[in-house]
Write a protein that holds these residues in place. Structure first.
Motif, PDB file in Angstrom:
ATOM      1  N   VAL A 132      -6.561  36.947   2.275  1.00  0.00           N
ATOM      2  CA  VAL A 132      -7.435  37.864   2.882  1.00  0.00           C
ATOM      3  C   VAL A 132      -7.190  38.904   4.131  1.00  0.00           C
ATOM      4  O   VAL A 132      -6.582  38.777   4.855  1.00  0.00           O
ATOM      5  CB  VAL A 132      -9.180  36.971   3.611  1.00  0.00           C
ATOM      6  CG1 VAL A 132      -7.934  36.656   5.522  1.00  0.00           C
ATOM      7  CG2 VAL A 132      -9.889  37.692   4.454  1.00  0.00           C
ATOM      8  N   LEU A 133      -7.594  40.211   2.965  1.00  0.00           N
ATOM      9  CA  LEU A 133      -7.131  41.274   2.723  1.00  0.00           C
ATOM     10  C   LEU A 133      -8.635  42.532   3.273  1.00  0.00           C
ATOM     11  O   LEU A 133      -9.112  42.263   2.355  1.00  0.00           O
ATOM     12  CB  LEU A 133      -5.929  42.233   2.253  1.00  0.00           C
ATOM     13  CG  LEU A 133      -4.469  41.287   2.570  1.00  0.00           C
ATOM     14  CD1 LEU A 133      -3.688  42.126   1.544  1.00  0.00           C
ATOM     15  CD2 LEU A 133      -3.948  41.535   3.897  1.00  0.00           C
ATOM     16  N   ASN A 134      -8.113  42.925   3.854  1.00  0.00           N
ATOM     17  CA  ASN A 134      -9.169  44.860   4.110  1.00  0.00           C
ATOM     18  C   ASN A 134     -10.956  43.919   4.269  1.00  0.00           C
ATOM     19  O   ASN A 134     -11.630  44.335   3.646  1.00  0.00           O
ATOM     20  CB  ASN A 134      -8.831  45.029   2.911  1.00  0.00           C
ATOM     21  CG  ASN A 134      -9.669  46.851   2.605  1.00  0.00           C
ATOM     22  OD1 ASN A 134      -9.433  47.829   3.833  1.00  0.00           O
ATOM     23  ND2 ASN A 134     -10.456  47.017   1.930  1.00  0.00           N
ATOM     24  N   ALA A 135     -10.832  42.785   5.105  1.00  0.00           N
ATOM     25  CA  ALA A 135     -12.388  42.989   5.473  1.00  0.00           C
ATOM     26  C   ALA A 135     -11.925  42.311   7.286  1.00  0.00           C
ATOM     27  O   ALA A 135     -11.183  42.371   7.699  1.00  0.00           O
ATOM     28  CB  ALA A 135     -12.501  40.814   4.721  1.00  0.00           C
ATOM     29  N   PRO A 136     -13.494  42.156   7.640  1.00  0.00           N
ATOM     30  CA  PRO A 136     -13.872  42.022   9.487  1.00  0.00           C
ATOM     31  C   PRO A 136     -13.088  41.104   9.611  1.00  0.00           C
ATOM     32  O   PRO A 136     -12.902  39.757   8.882  1.00  0.00           O
ATOM     33  CB  PRO A 136     -15.030  41.699   9.242  1.00  0.00           C
ATOM     34  CG  PRO A 136     -15.960  42.770   8.144  1.00  0.00           C
ATOM     35  CD  PRO A 136     -15.472  42.676   6.769  1.00  0.00           C
ATOM     36  N   GLY A 137     -11.759  41.230  10.150  1.00  0.00           N
ATOM     37  CA  GLY A 137     -11.099  40.266  11.213  1.00  0.00           C
ATOM     38  C   GLY A 137      -9.307  39.653  10.463  1.00  0.00           C
ATOM     39  O   GLY A 137      -8.698  39.620  10.871  1.00  0.00           O
ATOM     40  N   ALA A 138      -9.325  40.482   9.149  1.00  0.00           N
ATOM     41  CA  ALA A 138      -8.275  40.634   8.668  1.00  0.00           C
ATOM     42  C   ALA A 138      -7.341  41.798   8.679  1.00  0.00           C
ATOM     43  O   ALA A 138      -7.874  42.940   9.114  1.00  0.00           O
ATOM     44  CB  ALA A 138      -8.161  40.527   7.213  1.00  0.00           C
ATOM     45  N   LEU A 139      -6.150  41.556   8.252  1.00  0.00           N
ATOM     46  CA  LEU A 139      -5.472  42.991   7.840  1.00  0.00           C
ATOM     47  C   LEU A 139      -6.000  43.867   6.869  1.00  0.00           C
ATOM     48  O   LEU A 139      -6.089  43.754   6.095  1.00  0.00           O
ATOM     49  CB  LEU A 139      -3.558  42.725   7.314  1.00  0.00           C
ATOM     50  CG  LEU A 139      -2.912  43.463   7.685  1.00  0.00           C
ATOM     51  CD1 LEU A 139      -2.387  44.521   8.807  1.00  0.00           C
ATOM     52  CD2 LEU A 139      -1.791  42.997   6.997  1.00  0.00           C
ATOM     53  N   GLY A 140      -5.518  45.627   7.567  1.00  0.00           N
ATOM     54  CA  GLY A 140      -6.451  46.165   6.800  1.00  0.00           C
ATOM     55  C   GLY A 140      -5.081  47.908   6.133  1.00  0.00           C
ATOM     56  O   GLY A 140      -6.305  48.269   5.706  1.00  0.00           O
ATOM     57  N   TRP A 141      -4.377  47.572   7.239  1.00  0.00           N
ATOM     58  CA  TRP A 141      -3.804  49.565   7.339  1.00  0.00           C
ATOM     59  C   TRP A 141      -2.849  48.635   7.832  1.00  0.00           C
ATOM     60  O   TRP A 141      -2.199  48.656   8.781  1.00  0.00           O
ATOM     61  CB  TRP A 141      -4.437  49.666   8.003  1.00  0.00           C
ATOM     62  CG  TRP A 141      -3.490  51.605   7.844  1.00  0.00           C
ATOM     63  CD1 TRP A 141      -3.520  52.438   8.472  1.00  0.00           C
ATOM     64  CD2 TRP A 141      -4.129  52.869   5.899  1.00  0.00           C
ATOM     65  NE1 TRP A 141      -2.891  53.454   7.626  1.00  0.00           N
ATOM     66  CE2 TRP A 141      -3.603  53.729   6.565  1.00  0.00           C
ATOM     67  CE3 TRP A 141      -4.684  52.167   5.486  1.00  0.00           C
ATOM     68  CZ2 TRP A 141      -3.987  54.962   5.927  1.00  0.00           C
ATOM     69  CZ3 TRP A 141      -4.670  53.232   4.090  1.00  0.00           C
ATOM     70  CH2 TRP A 141      -4.345  54.342   4.472  1.00  0.00           C
ATOM     71  N   VAL A 142      -1.094  49.463   7.174  1.00  0.00           N
ATOM     72  CA  VAL A 142      -0.046  49.614   8.376  1.00  0.00           C
ATOM     73  C   VAL A 142       0.335  50.863   8.314  1.00  0.00           C
ATOM     74  O   VAL A 142       0.363  51.408   7.424  1.00  0.00           O
ATOM     75  CB  VAL A 142       0.291  48.461   6.958  1.00  0.00           C
ATOM     76  CG1 VAL A 142       0.047  47.802   7.390  1.00  0.00           C
ATOM     77  CG2 VAL A 142       1.076  49.102   5.751  1.00  0.00           C
ATOM     78  N   GLU A 143       0.964  50.694   9.251  1.00  0.00           N
ATOM     79  CA  GLU A 143       1.420  53.074   9.506  1.00  0.00           C
ATOM     80  C   GLU A 143       2.553  52.567  10.352  1.00  0.00           C
ATOM     81  O   GLU A 143       3.220  51.872  11.152  1.00  0.00           O
ATOM     82  CB  GLU A 143       0.420  53.171  11.151  1.00  0.00           C
ATOM     83  CG  GLU A 143       0.868  54.523  11.605  1.00  0.00           C
ATOM     84  CD  GLU A 143      -0.355  55.024  12.328  1.00  0.00           C
ATOM     85  OE1 GLU A 143      -1.429  55.430  12.524  1.00  0.00           O
ATOM     86  OE2 GLU A 143      -0.219  54.681  13.476  1.00  0.00           O
ATOM     87  N   LEU A 144       3.645  53.101   9.922  1.00  0.00           N
ATOM     88  CA  LEU A 144       5.075  53.909   9.683  1.00  0.00           C
ATOM     89  C   LEU A 144       5.145  54.796  10.724  1.00  0.00           C
ATOM     90  O   LEU A 144       4.494  56.082  10.901  1.00  0.00           O
ATOM     91  CB  LEU A 144       5.963  53.591   8.823  1.00  0.00           C
ATOM     92  CG  LEU A 144       7.273  54.826   9.405  1.00  0.00           C
ATOM     93  CD1 LEU A 144       7.812  53.079   9.790  1.00  0.00           C
ATOM     94  CD2 LEU A 144       8.022  55.343   7.681  1.00  0.00           C
ATOM     95  N   LEU A 145       5.929  54.519  11.934  1.00  0.00           N
ATOM     96  CA  LEU A 145       6.065  55.163  13.062  1.00  0.00           C
ATOM     97  C   LEU A 145       7.657  55.574  13.750  1.00  0.00           C
ATOM     98  O   LEU A 145       8.164  54.612  13.563  1.00  0.00           O
ATOM     99  CB  LEU A 145       5.510  54.990  14.822  1.00  0.00           C
ATOM    100  CG  LEU A 145       3.514  54.952  14.573  1.00  0.00           C
ATOM    101  CD1 LEU A 145       3.489  53.073  14.505  1.00  0.00           C
ATOM    102  CD2 LEU A 145       3.021  55.097  16.347  1.00  0.00           C
TER     103      LEU A 145
END
Length: 254
Positions: A132-145
């Motif tokens: 499950v992705l991109n749903a409430p409670g699931a991973l939805g975005w990743v960000e490189l700092l």
């Protein structure tokens, strides 16, 4: 994130490495509604899958290396972990853990980009990745700092074939134009001891309510709920063990 299933080259798994896995499963279980399912085989080392409505969403793992901090890690799906490891070193990155089999689940490696940001490679076996992705409670975005945005913009497309939506403030990563993440340049707001890193964001129904609930569970708010210009409402939190993560609610048209 415009992807709701695992795609080669995209984020496929997120794992919380913890000095206190039981505390981590309690915290995230209460925050996101995850249910813990520990692999009881001795060779699994206490690896615990976190399920959302019966689907694999994430994992919690004990720390395996001396000096390893409690933190979230992100893995990207690849067809061949060994070949991708070669591309990483060819593009100026390094391999921290060489490709190896993870029981019957798949094959993985741990790598670092030229600025030192760690990420995983996952070649699916029995486990494709998150169900499950991109749903409430699931991973939805990743960000490189990172403090080396130019290096990152050269490195990741060379390794994974990512597309880049250009922006002076926040370039976005994608596959065939379907964005799944972004890049933030670390400036003076970040203490020099904070290394370059990848940060996961989990989808929630209400950022303000979830941030407040996380605080009640012992988390710190690193960035209070804020609405991005023409973008989602987000917050960045630090769990009781010190691992940072983000939460967000996308716009209706995202």
């Amino acid at each position: 994130m415009k992807q709701d299933k695992v795609t080669t080259g995209g984020p496929c798994w997120v794992e919380h490495g913890s000095a206190d896995p039981k505390a981590a499963t309690r915290f995230y279980g209460e925050l996101f509604g995850w249910l813990a399912e520990t692999d009881e085989r001795p060779e699994a080392g206490g690896y615990t899958f976190m399920k959302l409505d019966g689907a694999f969403a994430a994992a919690v793992s004990p720390l395996f290396g001396e000096g390893q901090p409690t933190a979230w890690s992100i893995s990207f799906a690849v067809a061949d972990a060994d070949a991708t490891a070669d591309r990483i070193t060819g593009a100026g990155g390094s391999i921290v853990v060489a490709p190896m089999d993870a029981l019957d689940f798949g094959r993985f490696a741990i790598a670092a980009d030229p600025s030192g940001a760690l990420f995983g490679l996952w070649q699916a076996g029995r486990l494709v990745g998150a169900e499950v992705l991109n749903a409430p409670g699931a991973l939805g975005w990743v960000e490189l700092l990172t403090r080396d945005p130019g290096g990152a913009l050269a490195f990741y497309p060379a390794v994974f074939g990512w597309t880049v939506t250009p922006s002076d403030q926040y370039p976005q990563w994608g596959l065939a134009g379907a964005d799944f993440g972004g890049m933030l340049t670390m400036d003076d707001r970040f203490p020099p001891q904070v290394p370059a890193h990848w940060l996961p964001y989990f989808v929630v129904e209400d950022v303000d309510v979830t941030a407040a609930r996380a605080g009640n569970l012992g988390a710190d708010v690193l960035m209070p709920p804020s609405s991005m210009p023409d973008g989602p409402r987000i917050a960045v939190l630090r769990d009781p063990a010190g691992a940072a993560f983000g939460i967000y609610r996308a716009r209706a048209d995202d």
